[in-house]
Design a protein around this motif. Structure first.
Motif, PDB file in Angstrom:
ATOM      1  N   ALA A  83       0.871  -1.170   0.000  1.00 10.70           N
ATOM      2  CA  ALA A  83       0.000   0.000   0.000  1.00 10.70           C
ATOM      3  C   ALA A  83       0.907   1.218   0.000  1.00 10.70           C
ATOM      4  CB  ALA A  83      -0.897   0.001   1.230  1.00 10.70           C
ATOM      5  N   CYS A  84       0.527   2.222  -0.767  1.00 10.26           N
ATOM      6  CA  CYS A  84       1.278   3.475  -0.853  1.00 10.26           C
ATOM      7  C   CYS A  84       0.374   4.590  -0.337  1.00 10.26           C
ATOM      8  CB  CYS A  84       1.661   3.787  -2.295  1.00 10.26           C
ATOM      9  SG  CYS A  84       2.705   2.550  -3.082  1.00 10.26           S
ATOM     10  N   VAL A  94       4.218   5.108  -8.535  1.00  9.73           N
ATOM     11  CA  VAL A  94       4.063   3.656  -8.645  1.00  9.73           C
ATOM     12  C   VAL A  94       5.054   3.060  -9.637  1.00  9.73           C
ATOM     13  CG1 VAL A  94       2.479   1.811  -9.373  1.00  9.73           C
ATOM     14  CG2 VAL A  94       1.645   3.697  -7.949  1.00  9.73           C
ATOM     15  N   ASN A  95       5.230   3.692 -10.799  1.00  3.88           N
ATOM     16  CA  ASN A  95       6.031   3.100 -11.869  1.00  3.88           C
ATOM     17  C   ASN A  95       7.532   3.228 -11.689  1.00  3.88           C
ATOM     18  OD1 ASN A  95       3.822   2.133 -13.383  1.00  3.88           O
ATOM     19  ND2 ASN A  95       3.427   4.212 -14.060  1.00  3.88           N
ATOM     20  N   ASN A  96       7.981   3.969 -10.715  1.00  2.61           N
ATOM     21  CA  ASN A  96       9.416   4.090 -10.477  1.00  2.61           C
ATOM     22  C   ASN A  96       9.770   3.716  -9.043  1.00  2.61           C
ATOM     23  OD1 ASN A  96      10.332   5.051 -13.106  1.00  2.61           O
ATOM     24  ND2 ASN A  96       9.117   6.863 -12.662  1.00  2.61           N
ATOM     25  N   LEU A  97       9.574   4.638  -8.121  1.00  2.70           N
ATOM     26  CA  LEU A  97      10.027   4.429  -6.744  1.00  2.70           C
ATOM     27  C   LEU A  97       9.331   3.242  -6.069  1.00  2.70           C
ATOM     28  CD1 LEU A  97      11.845   5.409  -4.500  1.00  2.70           C
ATOM     29  CD2 LEU A  97      10.113   7.085  -3.882  1.00  2.70           C
ATOM     30  N   ALA A  98       8.010   3.191  -6.119  1.00  2.00           N
ATOM     31  CA  ALA A  98       7.295   2.089  -5.455  1.00  2.00           C
ATOM     32  C   ALA A  98       7.643   0.750  -6.094  1.00  2.00           C
ATOM     33  CB  ALA A  98       5.788   2.331  -5.498  1.00  2.00           C
ATOM     34  N   LYS A  99       7.737   0.720  -7.413  1.00  2.00           N
ATOM     35  CA  LYS A  99       8.087  -0.514  -8.126  1.00  2.00           C
ATOM     36  C   LYS A  99       9.473  -1.014  -7.688  1.00  2.00           C
ATOM     37  CE  LYS A  99       9.866  -0.420 -12.220  1.00  2.00           C
ATOM     38  NZ  LYS A  99      10.155  -0.306 -13.650  1.00  2.00           N
ATOM     39  N   THR A 134       1.178  -9.332   5.774  1.00  2.00           N
ATOM     40  CA  THR A 134       2.135  -9.733   4.736  1.00  2.00           C
ATOM     41  C   THR A 134       2.384  -8.637   3.707  1.00  2.00           C
ATOM     42  OG1 THR A 134       0.344 -10.730   3.458  1.00  2.00           O
ATOM     43  CG2 THR A 134       1.574 -12.180   4.969  1.00  2.00           C
ATOM     44  N   TRP A 135       1.595  -7.593   3.726  1.00  2.00           N
ATOM     45  CA  TRP A 135       1.766  -6.492   2.782  1.00  2.00           C
ATOM     46  C   TRP A 135       2.786  -5.503   3.311  1.00  2.00           C
ATOM     47  CZ3 TRP A 135      -3.543  -4.410   0.729  1.00  2.00           C
ATOM     48  CH2 TRP A 135      -4.237  -5.441   0.094  1.00  2.00           C
ATOM     49  N   ARG A 136       3.491  -4.878   2.400  1.00  2.00           N
ATOM     50  CA  ARG A 136       4.368  -3.775   2.774  1.00  2.00           C
ATOM     51  C   ARG A 136       3.546  -2.497   2.780  1.00  2.00           C
ATOM     52  NH1 ARG A 136       9.782  -4.363  -0.552  1.00  2.00           N
ATOM     53  NH2 ARG A 136      10.443  -2.737   0.887  1.00  2.00           N
ATOM     54  N   LEU A 137       4.005  -1.519   3.531  1.00  2.00           N
ATOM     55  CA  LEU A 137       3.303  -0.248   3.656  1.00  2.00           C
ATOM     56  C   LEU A 137       4.297   0.883   3.453  1.00  2.00           C
ATOM     57  CD1 LEU A 137       0.955   1.626   4.357  1.00  2.00           C
ATOM     58  CD2 LEU A 137       1.423   1.157   6.780  1.00  2.00           C
ATOM     59  N   PHE A 138       4.161   1.591   2.336  1.00  4.25           N
ATOM     60  CA  PHE A 138       5.027   2.719   2.010  1.00  4.25           C
ATOM     61  C   PHE A 138       4.265   4.014   2.307  1.00  4.25           C
ATOM     62  CE2 PHE A 138       6.433  -0.136  -1.758  1.00  4.25           C
ATOM     63  CZ  PHE A 138       7.237  -0.920  -0.930  1.00  4.25           C
ATOM     64  N   VAL A 139       4.857   4.880   3.122  1.00  7.69           N
ATOM     65  CA  VAL A 139       4.253   6.173   3.454  1.00  7.69           C
ATOM     66  C   VAL A 139       5.223   7.272   3.059  1.00  7.69           C
ATOM     67  CG1 VAL A 139       3.447   7.661   5.333  1.00  7.69           C
ATOM     68  CG2 VAL A 139       2.856   5.226   5.336  1.00  7.69           C
ATOM     69  N   ASP A 140       4.730   8.235   2.283  1.00  9.89           N
ATOM     70  CA  ASP A 140       5.563   9.357   1.870  1.00  9.89           C
ATOM     71  C   ASP A 140       6.048  10.119   3.105  1.00  9.89           C
ATOM     72  OD1 ASP A 140       6.506  11.939   0.972  1.00  9.89           O
ATOM     73  OD2 ASP A 140       5.461  11.606  -0.900  1.00  9.89           O
ATOM     74  N   GLU A 174       6.991   1.700   6.197  1.00 10.11           N
ATOM     75  CA  GLU A 174       8.296   2.069   5.644  1.00 10.11           C
ATOM     76  C   GLU A 174       8.149   3.510   5.170  1.00 10.11           C
ATOM     77  OE1 GLU A 174       9.903  -0.795   2.762  1.00 10.11           O
ATOM     78  OE2 GLU A 174       8.482  -2.266   3.572  1.00 10.11           O
ATOM     79  N   ILE A 175       8.867   4.420   5.794  1.00 12.34           N
ATOM     80  CA  ILE A 175       8.808   5.824   5.403  1.00 12.34           C
ATOM     81  C   ILE A 175       9.668   5.988   4.155  1.00 12.34           C
ATOM     82  CG2 ILE A 175       9.236   8.193   6.130  1.00 12.34           C
ATOM     83  CD1 ILE A 175       7.002   6.671   7.718  1.00 12.34           C
ATOM     84  N   VAL A 176       9.074   6.558   3.100  1.00 15.56           N
ATOM     85  CA  VAL A 176       9.738   6.643   1.802  1.00 15.56           C
ATOM     86  C   VAL A 176       9.814   8.102   1.334  1.00 15.56           C
ATOM     87  CG1 VAL A 176       9.693   5.870  -0.614  1.00 15.56           C
ATOM     88  CG2 VAL A 176       8.835   4.353   1.203  1.00 15.56           C
ATOM     89  N   PRO A 177      11.008   8.681   1.307  1.00 16.28           N
ATOM     90  CA  PRO A 177      11.135  10.038   0.776  1.00 16.28           C
ATOM     91  C   PRO A 177      10.770  10.074  -0.711  1.00 16.28           C
ATOM     92  CG  PRO A 177      13.115   9.406   2.003  1.00 16.28           C
ATOM     93  CD  PRO A 177      12.266   8.175   1.836  1.00 16.28           C
ATOM     94  N   GLY A 178       9.992  11.071  -1.105  1.00 14.70           N
ATOM     95  CA  GLY A 178       9.675  11.266  -2.520  1.00 14.70           C
ATOM     96  C   GLY A 178       8.651  10.320  -3.103  1.00 14.70           C
ATOM     97  N   LEU A 179       7.888   9.605  -2.278  1.00 13.81           N
ATOM     98  CA  LEU A 179       6.903   8.662  -2.825  1.00 13.81           C
ATOM     99  C   LEU A 179       5.775   9.384  -3.548  1.00 13.81           C
ATOM    100  CD1 LEU A 179       5.889   5.737  -3.091  1.00 13.81           C
ATOM    101  CD2 LEU A 179       4.742   6.029  -0.883  1.00 13.81           C
ATOM    102  N   GLY A 180       5.387  10.536  -3.046  1.00 14.93           N
ATOM    103  CA  GLY A 180       4.346  11.315  -3.698  1.00 14.93           C
ATOM    104  C   GLY A 180       4.956  12.305  -4.688  1.00 14.93           C
ATOM    105  N   ILE A 181       4.439  12.280  -5.921  1.00 13.03           N
ATOM    106  CA  ILE A 181       4.966  13.205  -6.939  1.00 13.03           C
ATOM    107  C   ILE A 181       3.833  14.036  -7.506  1.00 13.03           C
ATOM    108  CG2 ILE A 181       6.985  11.871  -7.548  1.00 13.03           C
ATOM    109  CD1 ILE A 181       5.447  10.720  -9.916  1.00 13.03           C
TER     110      ILE A 181
END
Length: 181
Positions: A83-84, A94-99, A134-140, A174-181
């Motif tokens: 989940a993003c 989705v097509n770059n960083l999350a992938k 079992t899912w990963r969780l990406f948060v900007d 998982e805190i992800v810098p730059g996930l939101g564009i």
């Protein structure tokens, strides 16, 4: 502690009001009282659950809302799901960083019917709280800064309000810098 609130919405403490959220959300908040203490729940008109409709109807800032999208892909025959969560003012990369973080060749939006069935949440209400373990969780990373944020309640008739810093307390985040564009 003062409940997180927005003008025009009635904030209720999570404790005692878990019947307003989806069962997996309630179970997660019940199992994590420190997280539940940071959360307020608001009832909304289910017809206004979509972000743009809700922010317009309740005169809320778009930047105070976060959206959760579910993506999936395959690697070595194994499906990987995440989940993003990003500000409503952005879209998930989705097509770059999350992938790349998911380590799949191609990431796609998880089929809606499966996302609903696998989360136990309603379409338009899926939230980062209570996702399958079992899912990963990406948060900007930028979502950690606001003093208040609105996310889904797992059902279309409610939303969760929380300080941005509370995202870091959600299990599997998982805190992800730059996930939101």
């Amino acid at each position: 502690m003062t409940l997180v609130s927005f003008p025009g919405l009635t904030s209720l403490p999570a404790a005692g009001h878990l019947d307003l959220v989806a069962p997996p959300v309630a179970a997660m908040l019940d199992a994590h009282p420190d997280l539940a203490a940071l959360v307020a729940i608001v009832e909304i008109d289910p017809a206004l659950a979509d972000t743009e409709a809700m922010t317009a109807a309740y005169d809320l800032p778009l930047g105070g809302s976060a959206n959760c999208v579910v993506i999936s892909g395959r690697r070595d025959g194994t499906e990987r799901v995440a989940a993003c969560v990003v500000s409503a003012e952005t879209r998930a990369d989705v097509n770059n960083l999350a992938k790349r973080r998911l380590d799949v060749r191609k990431a796609s939006f998880h089929p809606m019917e499966r996302a609903v069935a696998e989360t136990g949440m309603e379409y338009g209400g899926i939230t980062p709280i209570g996702l399958p373990a079992t899912w990963r969780l990406f948060v900007d990373e930028r979502l950690l800064a606001p003093e208040r944020c609105i996310i889904g309640g797992g059902v279309r008739r409610s939303k969760i309000l929380l300080p941005g810093s509370a995202f870091a307390a959600i299990p599997q985040v998982e805190i992800v810098p730059g996930l939101g564009i």
